[in-house]
Design a protein around this motif. Structure first.
Motif, PDB file in Angstrom:
ATOM      1  N   GLY A 138       0.863  -1.181   0.000  1.00  0.00           N
ATOM      2  CA  GLY A 138       0.000   0.000   0.000  1.00  0.00           C
ATOM      3  C   GLY A 138       0.889   1.217   0.000  1.00  0.00           C
ATOM      4  N   VAL A 139       0.626   2.169  -0.890  1.00  0.00           N
ATOM      5  CA  VAL A 139       1.545   3.297  -1.053  1.00  0.00           C
ATOM      6  C   VAL A 139       1.019   4.589  -0.436  1.00  0.00           C
ATOM      7  CG1 VAL A 139       2.535   2.280  -3.126  1.00  0.00           C
ATOM      8  CG2 VAL A 139       0.659   3.922  -3.347  1.00  0.00           C
ATOM      9  N   CYS A 140      -0.050   4.492   0.360  1.00  0.00           N
ATOM     10  CA  CYS A 140      -0.513   5.654   1.130  1.00  0.00           C
ATOM     11  C   CYS A 140       0.165   5.629   2.498  1.00  0.00           C
ATOM     12  CB  CYS A 140      -2.024   5.624   1.301  1.00  0.00           C
ATOM     13  SG  CYS A 140      -2.645   6.864   2.472  1.00  0.00           S
ATOM     14  N   PRO A 141       1.030   6.590   2.818  1.00  0.00           N
ATOM     15  CA  PRO A 141       1.719   6.573   4.104  1.00  0.00           C
ATOM     16  C   PRO A 141       0.951   7.248   5.236  1.00  0.00           C
ATOM     17  CG  PRO A 141       2.592   8.347   2.774  1.00  0.00           C
ATOM     18  CD  PRO A 141       1.537   7.666   1.937  1.00  0.00           C
ATOM     19  N   ASN A 142      -0.125   7.964   4.916  1.00  0.00           N
ATOM     20  CA  ASN A 142      -0.881   8.667   5.950  1.00  0.00           C
ATOM     21  C   ASN A 142      -2.355   8.669   5.557  1.00  0.00           C
ATOM     22  OD1 ASN A 142      -2.158  10.851   7.527  1.00  0.00           O
ATOM     23  ND2 ASN A 142      -0.084  11.229   8.256  1.00  0.00           N
ATOM     24  N   ALA A 143      -3.121   7.787   6.191  1.00  0.00           N
ATOM     25  CA  ALA A 143      -4.526   7.629   5.819  1.00  0.00           C
ATOM     26  C   ALA A 143      -5.340   8.872   6.137  1.00  0.00           C
ATOM     27  CB  ALA A 143      -5.119   6.414   6.530  1.00  0.00           C
ATOM     28  N   ALA A 144      -4.998   9.584   7.209  1.00  0.00           N
ATOM     29  CA  ALA A 144      -5.745  10.793   7.565  1.00  0.00           C
ATOM     30  C   ALA A 144      -5.548  11.891   6.525  1.00  0.00           C
ATOM     31  CB  ALA A 144      -5.327  11.282   8.945  1.00  0.00           C
ATOM     32  N   THR A 145      -4.342  12.001   5.976  1.00  0.00           N
ATOM     33  CA  THR A 145      -4.094  12.994   4.933  1.00  0.00           C
ATOM     34  C   THR A 145      -4.904  12.676   3.686  1.00  0.00           C
ATOM     35  OG1 THR A 145      -1.871  13.448   5.755  1.00  0.00           O
ATOM     36  CG2 THR A 145      -2.327  14.032   3.468  1.00  0.00           C
ATOM     37  N   LEU A 146      -4.907  11.413   3.275  1.00  0.00           N
ATOM     38  CA  LEU A 146      -5.697  11.028   2.117  1.00  0.00           C
ATOM     39  C   LEU A 146      -7.190  11.194   2.393  1.00  0.00           C
ATOM     40  CD1 LEU A 146      -5.718   9.989  -0.747  1.00  0.00           C
ATOM     41  CD2 LEU A 146      -5.563   7.645   0.143  1.00  0.00           C
ATOM     42  N   ALA A 147      -7.606  10.930   3.636  1.00  0.00           N
ATOM     43  CA  ALA A 147      -9.006  11.151   4.002  1.00  0.00           C
ATOM     44  C   ALA A 147      -9.394  12.608   3.819  1.00  0.00           C
ATOM     45  CB  ALA A 147      -9.248  10.721   5.450  1.00  0.00           C
ATOM     46  N   ALA A 148      -8.493  13.526   4.150  1.00  0.00           N
ATOM     47  CA  ALA A 148      -8.786  14.948   3.974  1.00  0.00           C
ATOM     48  C   ALA A 148      -9.060  15.270   2.516  1.00  0.00           C
ATOM     49  CB  ALA A 148      -7.619  15.789   4.498  1.00  0.00           C
ATOM     50  N   LEU A 149      -8.233  14.715   1.620  1.00  0.00           N
ATOM     51  CA  LEU A 149      -8.452  14.938   0.195  1.00  0.00           C
ATOM     52  C   LEU A 149      -9.812  14.399  -0.241  1.00  0.00           C
ATOM     53  CD1 LEU A 149      -7.394  15.654  -2.699  1.00  0.00           C
ATOM     54  CD2 LEU A 149      -6.597  13.283  -2.800  1.00  0.00           C
ATOM     55  N   LEU A 150     -10.135  13.196   0.190  1.00  0.00           N
ATOM     56  CA  LEU A 150     -11.366  12.547  -0.260  1.00  0.00           C
ATOM     57  C   LEU A 150     -12.605  13.194   0.350  1.00  0.00           C
ATOM     58  CD1 LEU A 150     -10.257   8.818  -0.328  1.00  0.00           C
ATOM     59  CD2 LEU A 150     -10.285  10.505  -2.178  1.00  0.00           C
ATOM     60  N   LEU A 151     -12.497  13.699   1.561  1.00  0.00           N
ATOM     61  CA  LEU A 151     -13.617  14.445   2.137  1.00  0.00           C
ATOM     62  C   LEU A 151     -13.906  15.694   1.311  1.00  0.00           C
ATOM     63  CD1 LEU A 151     -12.754  14.020   5.912  1.00  0.00           C
ATOM     64  CD2 LEU A 151     -14.855  13.219   4.812  1.00  0.00           C
ATOM     65  N   GLY A 152     -12.862  16.277   0.747  1.00  0.00           N
ATOM     66  CA  GLY A 152     -13.053  17.437  -0.118  1.00  0.00           C
ATOM     67  C   GLY A 152     -13.594  17.094  -1.486  1.00  0.00           C
ATOM     68  N   ARG A 153     -13.371  15.861  -1.932  1.00  0.00           N
ATOM     69  CA  ARG A 153     -13.856  15.435  -3.248  1.00  0.00           C
ATOM     70  C   ARG A 153     -15.276  14.866  -3.199  1.00  0.00           C
ATOM     71  NH1 ARG A 153      -9.613  14.205  -6.996  1.00  0.00           N
ATOM     72  NH2 ARG A 153      -7.976  15.751  -6.635  1.00  0.00           N
ATOM     73  N   THR A 154     -15.806  14.648  -1.998  1.00  0.00           N
ATOM     74  CA  THR A 154     -17.120  14.036  -1.847  1.00  0.00           C
ATOM     75  C   THR A 154     -17.998  14.931  -0.981  1.00  0.00           C
ATOM     76  OG1 THR A 154     -16.344  12.774   0.084  1.00  0.00           O
ATOM     77  CG2 THR A 154     -16.197  11.690  -2.067  1.00  0.00           C
ATOM     78  N   THR A 155     -19.290  14.586  -0.892  1.00  0.00           N
ATOM     79  CA  THR A 155     -20.201  15.412  -0.109  1.00  0.00           C
ATOM     80  C   THR A 155     -21.013  14.633   0.904  1.00  0.00           C
ATOM     81  OG1 THR A 155     -21.942  15.191  -1.796  1.00  0.00           O
ATOM     82  CG2 THR A 155     -20.458  17.099  -1.974  1.00  0.00           C
ATOM     83  N   ARG A 156     -21.180  13.318   0.730  1.00  0.00           N
ATOM     84  CA  ARG A 156     -22.084  12.557   1.585  1.00  0.00           C
ATOM     85  C   ARG A 156     -21.431  11.376   2.285  1.00  0.00           C
ATOM     86  NH1 ARG A 156     -24.549  13.019  -3.396  1.00  0.00           N
ATOM     87  NH2 ARG A 156     -24.022  10.857  -3.821  1.00  0.00           N
ATOM     88  N   ILE A 157     -20.561  10.692   1.606  1.00  0.00           N
ATOM     89  CA  ILE A 157     -20.066   9.400   2.070  1.00  0.00           C
ATOM     90  C   ILE A 157     -19.151   9.570   3.282  1.00  0.00           C
ATOM     91  CG2 ILE A 157     -17.990   9.340   0.614  1.00  0.00           C
ATOM     92  CD1 ILE A 157     -18.759   6.368   0.009  1.00  0.00           C
ATOM     93  N   GLY A 158     -19.177   8.601   4.191  1.00  0.00           N
ATOM     94  CA  GLY A 158     -18.259   8.607   5.314  1.00  0.00           C
ATOM     95  C   GLY A 158     -16.877   8.161   4.883  1.00  0.00           C
ATOM     96  N   ILE A 159     -15.848   8.769   5.452  1.00  0.00           N
ATOM     97  CA  ILE A 159     -14.456   8.420   5.161  1.00  0.00           C
ATOM     98  C   ILE A 159     -13.781   8.035   6.474  1.00  0.00           C
ATOM     99  CG2 ILE A 159     -12.275   9.152   4.150  1.00  0.00           C
ATOM    100  CD1 ILE A 159     -14.458   9.201   2.092  1.00  0.00           C
TER     101      ILE A 159
END
Length: 418
Positions: free
Chosen positions: A83-104
């Motif tokens: 797995g090449v994501c070293p920080n799940a919380a950082t990636l979660a921040a990006l995905l929370l910004g790309r989405t509007t409803r789904i839980g991350i």
């Protein structure tokens, strides 16, 4: 958790065996809906670049929302292509910004290599700015070289998880926090930002998906996300009240991890290598530890709704085709990705046979036709009481195939779950 949340499904070290299951008494009878999320490891399959693996994760998360899934769960790893994501919380921040409803959520953020206060600050920030859509999954990690690189040492893995978890929880639930423990000692400081403040809620139009932010031109109603059943609603304090702040789940693969979660009133995240019998043993141990901590049955029923089971999902018109897709791609990924792991102190590592392990995952989880996938999820929910799933959807290794797999989960499997 005793070892890395995803890697140790194949690469393992000896662990204390779990007690025998005591039958169906571990399960909690419930009529809550079965909720399905996508588990994304940002896996680098042989021949792929890091950027390609991460791009697949971002696109898959957006597709999961469009497909009506309940959640997306992100793993983190260091120094390995597993797995090449070293920080799940950082990636979660990006995905929370790309989405509007789904839980991350993170599955998991590894506490053995992360300062609990730093992680708590991140979690509070994401909770407050996302309208409460963020869930913090934490785990103990593994005895990997990460412990040397980040300076926490092997003791943080072997003995330090409870202290780290307790400090994190104090930070997420308090207004001022200090520490005087073996690992962390600092004077009391103000908690900023405070996770206990109410999160900013999106306006109704955004929640309903009336503003299309994906560019896809197709709006699909979120079948599983329900604002009345927000992520913090089922988690309890010691006095039976839901705590403010982001919900926290603990990855558990050993009796010690189960007891740690139960004693703190936190739900479990169970690994994808666990079959229903294993889940029942974990749930029975959790129940025993919960009651021993002085909590009641009603509280247990509420928190039990928040347990999450990781698994695998591959949907196809024929079961043989679904299995063949995973058997073509996953053994090479396991061998390529997990073979790169290095232990912190040269301790022995044991690896399952990658092909045999892939076959086991196909046997245990939602791999087959839409009806078979739904039946498998419903059977686990009925037997164990677990009704939340984080399903590895990228087992094909291919971006377009992953997006198609998630779309079929939403359009063909979810409607059969009731």
């Amino acid at each position: 958790m005793t070892r890395t949340s995803t890697a140790t499904a194949v690469a393992t070290t000896p662990a204390t065996p779990l007690p025998a299951a005591q039958g169906a008494s571990a399960a909690t009878a419930d009529t809550a809906p079965v909720r399905v999320g996508a588990f994304l490891l940002s896996a680098q399959f042989p021949g792929q670049t890091h950027g390609e693996a991460l791009d697949r994760t971002v696109r898959a998360a957006v597709e999961a929302e469009q497909a009506g899934l309940d959640s997306v769960w992100l793993a983190e790893h260091h120094f390995v292509p597993y797995g090449v994501c070293p920080n799940a919380a950082t990636l979660a921040a990006l995905l929370l910004g790309r989405t509007t409803r789904i839980g991350i959520g993170t599955a998991v953020s590894v506490l053995s290599t992360t300062h609990p206060v730093a992680l708590g600050e991140q979690a509070a920030l994401l909770h407050l700015t996302s309208g409460g859509r963020f869930t913090l999954g934490v785990g103990r990690g593994g005895p990997w070289i990460d412990l040397d690189v980040f300076g926490s040492g092997v003791d943080a893995f072997e003995e330090g998880f409870p202290e780290r978890l307790d400090l994190l929880l104090r930070w997420l639930r308090g207004s001022r926090v200090g520490a005087a423990g073996p690992q962390f000692s600092f004077p009391e400081v103000a908690v900023v930002p405070r996770a206990t403040e109410p999160p900013r809620r999106p306006d109704l139009g955004a929640w309903l998906g009336l503003a299309d932010r994906t560019g896809a031109g197709v709006l699909r109603f979120p079948r599983q996300r329900q604002d009345a059943d927000g992520p913090a609603d089922e988690q309890l304090t010691t006095v039976g009240r839901p705590p403010a702040g982001p919900p926290v789940v603990v990855a558990c693969t050993s009796p010690g991890g189960v007891r740690t979660a139960a004693e703190r009133g936190l739900p479990m995240l169970l690994g994808m290598h666990s079959g229903d019998d294993d889940k029942l043993r974990m749930l029975e141990l959790y129940r025993s530890a919960w009651l021993a901590a002085g909590r009641g049955e009603e509280q247990l029923r509420r928190v039990a709704r928040r347990h999450v089971a990781a698994g695998v999902a591959q949907v196809d018109d024929r079961t043989s085709a679904a299995r063949a897709t995973l058997l073509r791609a996953m053994p090479g990924w396991f061998e390529f990705g997990l073979g790169a792991h290095r232990t912190v102190d040269g301790r022995e590592r044991k690896m399952r046979d990658p092909r045999q392990y892939t076959e086991l995952l196909c046997d245990l989880h939602a791999v087959g036709t839409p009806r078979q996938c739904a039946d498998r999820l419903l059977a686990t929910a009925e037997r164990t009481g677990i009704r939340r799933f984080a399903l590895l959807a990228e087992g094909s290794g291919d971006r377009e195939a992953t997006l198609h797999n998630i779309a079929r989960l939403g359009s063909e499997v979810l409607p059969q779950l009731g």
